[in-house]
Design a protein around this motif. Structure first.
Motif: not given
Lengths: 332, 303
Positions: B51-57, B88-93, B99-107, B250-252
């Motif tokens: 999900v994090a890698v292919f977020a834009p798709l 009005g921003r889409d929360m799913f997106s 996920a990108r930011i969280s996993l990047m910070v984590g790793f 977009p950080s959780w």
């Protein structure tokens, strides 16, 4: 034992000295000028200098400073920022806030009881939820109750406290228009009901993760003890299960649990920062966070140092109680 | 040495030939049966990385630009799976990109912190004496301190940004790991294989990095996996308090804080980012627990 305690106290003082240096320097390399808070960004230089002098920010950092650019390399100064802070700390003068001029001691007097009550109720929640369910989980190993307890524990460790706190605070508000009293705390002895309504929700949220940790530790510790020879002896003597567990197994299995509960105080101190902020409890955690955000650094450095003192003393108490509970342990 | 190696290869070949031949799916099935939770955690982690890698798709909408036609604080629907926020921003997106930011910070934080801790711990455990003392007193100081406070001060001093959070969380990781690694080195250094290496004249760096380090790397990976959950929680807490990832990202954690700051609370807006944090931390904890159980049962309770 006495020698051990003395040695630990000396180490403790050393640790706190390092801690004070780190916090002092960290807060001084932080960007931003406290004078901005008092007279804005376009403050005339002379006003700025006057504010600096009033706050003592024009003094050198340390009593001994080394200047490599001048001929006299080492300069001594009787009146440095770190030196006068240390004198204040040792003499118990907590100073005043640079933000609103309130004496830190006054704030401490108002806020310490709030944080203490929150921590005490949290510890009660931790023990009351963690130990019984840990015992059930160990005694009925691999049964549905055990799985239920383990799943709940692993979930609680993963849930961010600020999220659960937000939901706990706002879902009842949405559904039933119910909110616990916020802001100013009610004294327990004036109105116990309102007081508990205010403290129990944050204490439960704050205690979730530590209860889960205690649960897991109680379970594994009890399982380990149940495998030992003396438990098998007790069982083969024909003792009832309640006696085997209650009189023989529990005592020994709870020793590491007591230690971990003590050590969790340090983590809980950090957790109060978040929980007090969300539940609008005017405690020390909220005080530190707000002081940090408005760059009220004298308050931050003093409060962190005292938090460090509390943690060092707590850890020492834990180690002493460990030796007291388990006579096999001897500190040399 | 050469004959030893040849013997080792031969032994491995014999062991391989004696091992019952099983198709791959049986091996996988056994692993799943013995560690259902660990495999579950691993699957979620793999899913999150995808999900994090292919977020834009994956994300159906843009996370930044505001669509004026969009409904503000909408409930979940087919066009906005997780609803929308106050703009009005889409929360799913936003959750997908979070996920990108969280996993990047984590790793990055855990990877960097663990690497430094490995070096420090190996030096501390092997050198002993004054160096060991200095490193261990530093660890004592850092541990004798509510971790979140240290994090908050660091984050405030460095100013809120993604790099700050990685640095602050990474520093926070170094100390406890250094202690565990040192303990492992202390128990390894008295083993006979270390003595043998020294007897044939191996230099100290060679003993440390060629002989001792490989035996500690497994331990380090287990600790790192367990700490990934902690690091992601720390990032979320910092962001929630406004000292972590700055607002438009977009950080959780930031999104939960935003939801809380725009009253009346729109429950779904606060719910999904927090649920994403919980799922991520849960996955790393489950994976870490079962790695530990499989590779090093002695660690039970020490982490």
């Amino acid at each position: 034992m006495q020698a051990y305690i003395i040695r630990r106290l000396i180490t403790g003082v050393f640790i706190l000295f390092i801690l004070s240096l780190v916090v002092f320097l960290l807060l001084r390399i932080a960007p931003g000028d406290p004078a901005n808070l008092r007279c804005g960004l376009d403050c005339p230089p002379e006003r700025r200098a006057a504010i600096h002098a009033a706050l003592g920010l024009d003094k050198p950092y340390f009593p001994i400073s080394i200047d490599f650019t001048r001929a006299s390399v080492v300069a001594f100064s009787g009146d440095s920022q770190y030196g006068s802070w240390m004198v204040d700390v040792v003499t118990g003068d907590l100073g005043v806030s640079t933000f609103n001029g309130q004496p830190v001691l006054d704030a401490l007097k108002q806020r310490l009881p709030v944080t203490l009550e929150l921590l005490i109720i949290t510890m009660l929640v931790t023990v009351a939820a963690g130990i019984p369910f840990g015992i059930i989980s160990a005694l009925f190993r691999n049964s549905p109750p055990d799985f239920a307890v383990r799943i709940v524990a692993v979930l609680w460790l993963a849930v961010p406290s600020f999220w659960i706190a937000t939901l706990v605070l706002f879902i009842p508000l949405e559904l039933w228009g119910y909110a616990p009293p916020l802001g100013r705390t009610v004294d327990f002895f004036d109105n116990p009901w309102d007081n508990l309504r205010q403290f129990i929700p944050p204490a439960i949220v704050l205690g979730l993760a530590s209860a889960a940790g205690v649960m897991r530790l109680t379970r594994s510790s009890l399982l380990e003890v149940m495998r030992t020879d003396y438990i098998r002896t007790a069982q083969s003597k024909g003792l009832r299960d309640t006696v085997v567990v209650g009189r023989h197994a529990l005592k020994n299995s709870l020793i590491p649990v007591v230690t971990v509960i003590g050590l969790q105080v340090s983590a809980l101190l950090g957790g109060t920062v978040i929980i007090e902020q969300i539940f609008a409890l005017p405690g020390l955690g909220q005080y530190i966070l707000q002081s940090l955000i408005v760059k009220d650094f004298p308050v931050v450095q003093t409060m962190t140092l005292y938090a460090g003192v509390a943690v060092v003393l707590m850890n020492l108490l834990v180690d002493i109680s460990y030796a007291w509970l388990d006579p096999r342990i001897r500190y040399a | 040495m050469a004959t030893d190696q040849a013997a080792g290869v031969l032994d491995a070949q014999i062991a391989e030939s004696l091992r019952p031949k099983r198709p791959l799916y049986v091996t996988v099935w056994n692993l799943v049966r013995q560690n259902p939770l660990g495999v579950f955690g691993l699957l979620i982690v793999v899913g999150l990385v995808i999900v994090a890698v292919f977020a834009p798709l994956i994300a159906p909408h843009d996370v930044g630009t505001l669509e004026t036609s969009a409904q503000v604080k909408a409930d979940p629907s087919w066009s906005n799976l997780f609803g929308t926020d106050h703009l009005g921003r889409d929360m799913f997106s936003r959750v997908v990109f979070g996920a990108r930011i969280s996993l990047m910070v984590g790793f990055l934080a855990v990877g960097g912190g663990t690497a430094i801790a490995l070096v420090l711990g190996i030096i501390s455990g092997y050198a002993g004496g004054a160096i060991d003392n200095v490193i261990q007193r530093a660890v004592d100081t850092a541990i004798a301190f509510p971790g979140l406070l240290l994090l908050l001060i660091l984050a405030q001093v460095l100013g809120p940004s993604v790099q700050t959070v990685i640095l602050a969380v990474g520093i926070f990781i170094i100390f406890p790991v250094t202690r565990v690694v040192r303990g492992a080195v202390l128990s390894e250094r008295n083993n006979q294989y270390v003595e043998a290496a020294r007897a044939i004249g191996a230099s100290t760096p060679r003993i440390l990095f060629q002989h001792i380090a490989p035996n500690i790397v497994a331990l380090a990976i287990i600790i790192a996996t367990t700490l990934l959950g902690t690091a992601i929680l720390a990032e979320a807490a910092l962001s929630f308090l406004g000292l972590g990832i700055p607002v438009p990202n977009p950080s959780w954690g930031t999104d939960v804080a935003e939801a809380r700051n725009h009253l009346p609370l729109h429950i779904w807006w606060a719910f999904f980012p927090g649920a994403a944090i919980t799922l991520t931390v849960l996955a790393f904890n489950l994976l870490g627990d079962s790695l530990r159980d499989v590779f090093d049962p002695r660690l039970r309770g020490r982490l």
